[in-house]
Design an enzyme around this catalytic site. Structure first.
Site, PDB file in Angstrom:
ATOM      1  N   TYR A  64      -9.837  -3.209   1.572  1.00  0.00           N
ATOM      2  CA  TYR A  64      -9.604  -2.274   2.707  1.00  0.00           C
ATOM      3  C   TYR A  64     -10.049  -3.269   4.029  1.00  0.00           C
ATOM      4  O   TYR A  64      -9.385  -3.214   5.060  1.00  0.00           O
ATOM      5  CB  TYR A  64     -10.350  -1.105   2.709  1.00  0.00           C
ATOM      6  CG  TYR A  64     -10.081  -0.147   3.747  1.00  0.00           C
ATOM      7  CD1 TYR A  64      -9.156   0.705   3.381  1.00  0.00           C
ATOM      8  CD2 TYR A  64     -10.608  -0.192   4.764  1.00  0.00           C
ATOM      9  CE1 TYR A  64      -8.522   1.655   4.087  1.00  0.00           C
ATOM     10  CE2 TYR A  64     -10.123   0.719   5.692  1.00  0.00           C
ATOM     11  CZ  TYR A  64      -9.233   1.725   5.528  1.00  0.00           C
ATOM     12  OH  TYR A  64      -8.804   2.675   6.309  1.00  0.00           O
TER      13      TYR A  64
ATOM     14  N   ASP B  85       7.323   8.702   4.371  1.00  0.00           N
ATOM     15  CA  ASP B  85       6.248   8.731   3.441  1.00  0.00           C
ATOM     16  C   ASP B  85       6.911   8.511   1.933  1.00  0.00           C
ATOM     17  O   ASP B  85       7.784   8.711   1.419  1.00  0.00           O
ATOM     18  CB  ASP B  85       5.591  10.124   3.366  1.00  0.00           C
ATOM     19  CG  ASP B  85       4.085  10.017   3.177  1.00  0.00           C
ATOM     20  OD1 ASP B  85       3.136  10.307   4.188  1.00  0.00           O
ATOM     21  OD2 ASP B  85       3.749   9.792   1.825  1.00  0.00           O
TER      22      ASP B  85
ATOM     23  N   LYS C 241      -7.362  -4.574   6.953  1.00  0.00           N
ATOM     24  CA  LYS C 241      -7.660  -3.868   8.207  1.00  0.00           C
ATOM     25  C   LYS C 241      -7.715  -4.890   9.344  1.00  0.00           C
ATOM     26  O   LYS C 241      -7.495  -5.039  10.358  1.00  0.00           O
ATOM     27  CB  LYS C 241      -8.615  -2.870   8.364  1.00  0.00           C
ATOM     28  CG  LYS C 241      -8.122  -1.666   7.596  1.00  0.00           C
ATOM     29  CD  LYS C 241      -7.018  -0.928   7.885  1.00  0.00           C
ATOM     30  CE  LYS C 241      -6.464   0.402   7.365  1.00  0.00           C
ATOM     31  NZ  LYS C 241      -5.168   0.946   7.505  1.00  0.00           N
TER      32      LYS C 241
ATOM     33  N   THR D   3      -9.416  13.651   6.600  1.00  0.00           N
ATOM     34  CA  THR D   3      -8.117  13.661   6.084  1.00  0.00           C
ATOM     35  C   THR D   3      -8.334  13.780   4.353  1.00  0.00           C
ATOM     36  O   THR D   3      -9.152  13.227   4.011  1.00  0.00           O
ATOM     37  CB  THR D   3      -7.236  12.353   6.407  1.00  0.00           C
ATOM     38  OG1 THR D   3      -7.642  11.363   5.815  1.00  0.00           O
ATOM     39  CG2 THR D   3      -7.242  12.365   7.927  1.00  0.00           C
TER      40      THR D   3
ATOM     41  N   ILE E 289     -12.138   9.716   9.412  1.00  0.00           N
ATOM     42  CA  ILE E 289     -11.516  10.813   9.968  1.00  0.00           C
ATOM     43  C   ILE E 289     -11.545  12.082   8.563  1.00  0.00           C
ATOM     44  O   ILE E 289     -11.058  11.391   7.546  1.00  0.00           O
ATOM     45  CB  ILE E 289     -10.083  10.486  10.454  1.00  0.00           C
ATOM     46  CG1 ILE E 289     -10.160   9.381  11.273  1.00  0.00           C
ATOM     47  CG2 ILE E 289      -9.243  11.688  10.973  1.00  0.00           C
ATOM     48  CD1 ILE E 289     -11.016   9.696  12.722  1.00  0.00           C
TER      49      ILE E 289
HETATM   50  P1  NAP Z   1      -3.842  10.458   4.077  1.00  0.00           P
HETATM   51  O1  NAP Z   1      -3.987  11.855   4.703  1.00  0.00           O
HETATM   52  O2  NAP Z   1      -4.065  10.123   2.817  1.00  0.00           O
HETATM   53  O3  NAP Z   1      -2.127   9.823   4.557  1.00  0.00           O
HETATM   54  C1  NAP Z   1      -1.601   9.020   4.254  1.00  0.00           C
HETATM   55  C2  NAP Z   1      -0.103   9.159   3.780  1.00  0.00           C
HETATM   56  O4  NAP Z   1       0.330   7.898   3.460  1.00  0.00           O
HETATM   57  C3  NAP Z   1      -0.168  10.024   2.632  1.00  0.00           C
HETATM   58  O5  NAP Z   1       0.896  10.874   2.512  1.00  0.00           O
HETATM   59  C4  NAP Z   1       0.143   8.919   1.591  1.00  0.00           C
HETATM   60  O6  NAP Z   1       0.649   9.508   0.317  1.00  0.00           O
HETATM   61  C5  NAP Z   1       0.963   8.103   2.278  1.00  0.00           C
HETATM   62  N1  NAP Z   1       1.165   6.674   1.535  1.00  0.00           N
HETATM   63  C6  NAP Z   1       0.146   6.010   0.563  1.00  0.00           C
HETATM   64  N2  NAP Z   1       0.711   5.087   0.064  1.00  0.00           N
HETATM   65  C7  NAP Z   1       1.814   4.763   0.739  1.00  0.00           C
HETATM   66  C8  NAP Z   1       3.050   3.806   0.810  1.00  0.00           C
HETATM   67  N3  NAP Z   1       2.771   2.787  -0.231  1.00  0.00           N
HETATM   68  N4  NAP Z   1       4.205   4.012   1.276  1.00  0.00           N
HETATM   69  C9  NAP Z   1       4.422   4.960   2.144  1.00  0.00           C
HETATM   70  N5  NAP Z   1       3.263   5.871   2.168  1.00  0.00           N
HETATM   71  C10 NAP Z   1       2.263   5.950   1.543  1.00  0.00           C
HETATM   72  O7  NAP Z   1      -4.477   9.358   5.148  1.00  0.00           O
HETATM   73  P2  NAP Z   1      -4.977   9.221   6.632  1.00  0.00           P
HETATM   74  O8  NAP Z   1      -6.464   9.331   6.519  1.00  0.00           O
HETATM   75  O9  NAP Z   1      -4.183   9.954   7.565  1.00  0.00           O
HETATM   76  O10 NAP Z   1      -4.692   7.699   6.894  1.00  0.00           O
HETATM   77  C11 NAP Z   1      -3.622   7.420   7.530  1.00  0.00           C
HETATM   78  C12 NAP Z   1      -3.826   5.599   7.778  1.00  0.00           C
HETATM   79  O11 NAP Z   1      -5.067   5.720   8.809  1.00  0.00           O
HETATM   80  C13 NAP Z   1      -4.391   4.743   6.741  1.00  0.00           C
HETATM   81  O12 NAP Z   1      -3.810   3.448   7.301  1.00  0.00           O
HETATM   82  C14 NAP Z   1      -5.796   4.641   6.653  1.00  0.00           C
HETATM   83  O13 NAP Z   1      -6.214   3.370   6.162  1.00  0.00           O
HETATM   84  C15 NAP Z   1      -6.219   4.817   8.192  1.00  0.00           C
HETATM   85  N6  NAP Z   1      -7.363   5.034   8.610  1.00  0.00           N
HETATM   86  C16 NAP Z   1      -7.879   6.361   7.956  1.00  0.00           C
HETATM   87  C17 NAP Z   1      -9.194   6.719   8.255  1.00  0.00           C
HETATM   88  C18 NAP Z   1      -9.947   7.965   7.772  1.00  0.00           C
HETATM   89  O14 NAP Z   1     -11.188   8.056   7.674  1.00  0.00           O
HETATM   90  N7  NAP Z   1      -9.265   8.889   7.060  1.00  0.00           N
HETATM   91  C19 NAP Z   1     -10.132   5.794   9.061  1.00  0.00           C
HETATM   92  C20 NAP Z   1      -9.532   4.733   9.583  1.00  0.00           C
HETATM   93  C21 NAP Z   1      -8.159   4.599   9.257  1.00  0.00           C
HETATM   94  P3  NAP Z   1      -0.074   9.810  -0.787  1.00  0.00           P
HETATM   95  O15 NAP Z   1      -0.973  11.155  -0.459  1.00  0.00           O
HETATM   96  O16 NAP Z   1       0.987  10.070  -1.864  1.00  0.00           O
HETATM   97  O17 NAP Z   1      -0.970   8.620  -1.130  1.00  0.00           O
END
Ligand code: NAP
Length: 252
Positions: A157, A38, A161, A192, A190
């Protein structure tokens, strides 16, 4: 009883929070040695402590996935620690700038494309040779429902994607016959920190929840279960595919 991932080594990017954290913990619970990566060291170390606290094996490697050198370093540290790579979940991502297309800044566009799309290429570029050396592997790339439909005020975004799905299909064509399965997943919204970091309050979350026929947001472990299955030998004939996990969002 032998666990599903006994003797396997898995990388999870964005493993310090949300979906990545849930998946890293589930890989470890199924016997994998996990490389939690991360940009956020605190979150990464929290995941690491959770895995080790439950008797699992893991290390943390800090990496900014928008930097190709960090992605290369992530793979080399994995090989240094565990001598091989079996599984990679390229998950790290951000929500990015929210604006109508003509108002999106050039910096905002470049940022989301590099963190959410170029990162997946960089990771695969360095993971694939390690998996070829291992004779097999499984890669799951994080797309979104917004990898197959649009969402106003989210051009970067949505484009990133869509790109993740195409890049995953393309790499699958090249490496499936060489033992590496490559798929992508498409979560609906989701629950998060990503949603909160994107400035969404409870009212917005409730509004988003209603957009899913199931009537609620998803939970990180509901995505992790799909990712773990795709990463496992149970999915041995699955490659080049995109799997939504979206509470019915795309059925509308
Ligand atoms: P999250 O809880 O914010 O977790 C993402 C993690 O990635 C965080 O720890 C973040 O650190 C880290 N990160 C950000 N930029 C980075 C970089 N340049 N290099 C390495 N790590 C980095 O988000 P999540 O919802 O679990 O999302 C994970 C993935 O699922 C993403 O690709 C997102 O687009 C995808 N997704 C999410 C949803 C949703 O609704 N949550 C839906 C569809 C897809 P920081 O906190 O410091 O930024």
């Amino acid at each position: 009883m032998e666990r599903m991932f006994s003797g396997k080594v898995a990388i999870v990017t964005g493993g310090g929070s949300g979906i990545g954290q849930a998946t890293a913990i589930l890989y470890a619970a199924n016997g994998a040695s996990v490389v939690v990566s991360d940009i956020d060291e605190r979150g990464g170390h929290h995941t690491l402590a959770t895995i080790i606290g439950h008797g699992g094996k893991a290390i943390f490697v800090k990496a900014d996935v928008s930097n190709p050198h960090d992605c290369e370093h992530l793979v080399s540290e994995t090989l240094k620690a565990f001598s091989k790579l079996d599984i990679a979940f390229n998950n790290a991502g951000i929500g990015g700038e929210s604006n109508p297309t003509a108002d999106v800044s050039i910096e905002g566009w470049n940022k989301i494309i590099s963190v959410n799309l170029s990162s997946v290429f960089y990771c695969m570029k360095y993971q694939i040779p390690a998996m070829l050396a291992n004779g097999k592997g499984a890669i799951v790339n994080m797309a979104s429902i917004l990898g197959s439909v649009g969402f106003a005020n989210s051009i970067g975004y949505v484009a990133a994607k869509h790109g993740v799905i195409g890049a995953s299909q393309n790499a699958a064509l090249e490496y499936s016959a060489k033992g590496i399965r490559i798929n992508s997943v498409g979560p609906g919204f989701i629950n998060t920190p990503l949603l909160t970091n994107a400035g969404m309050d409870d009212n917005t979350k409730q509004y988003l929840a209603k957009m899913h026929p199931i009537g609620r947001l998803g939970e990180p472990n509901e995505v992790a279960e799909l990712v773990v299955w795709l990463s496992s030998d149970k999915a041995s004939f699955v490659t080049g595919s995109y799997y939504p996990v979206d509470g019915g969002y795309l059925a509308q």
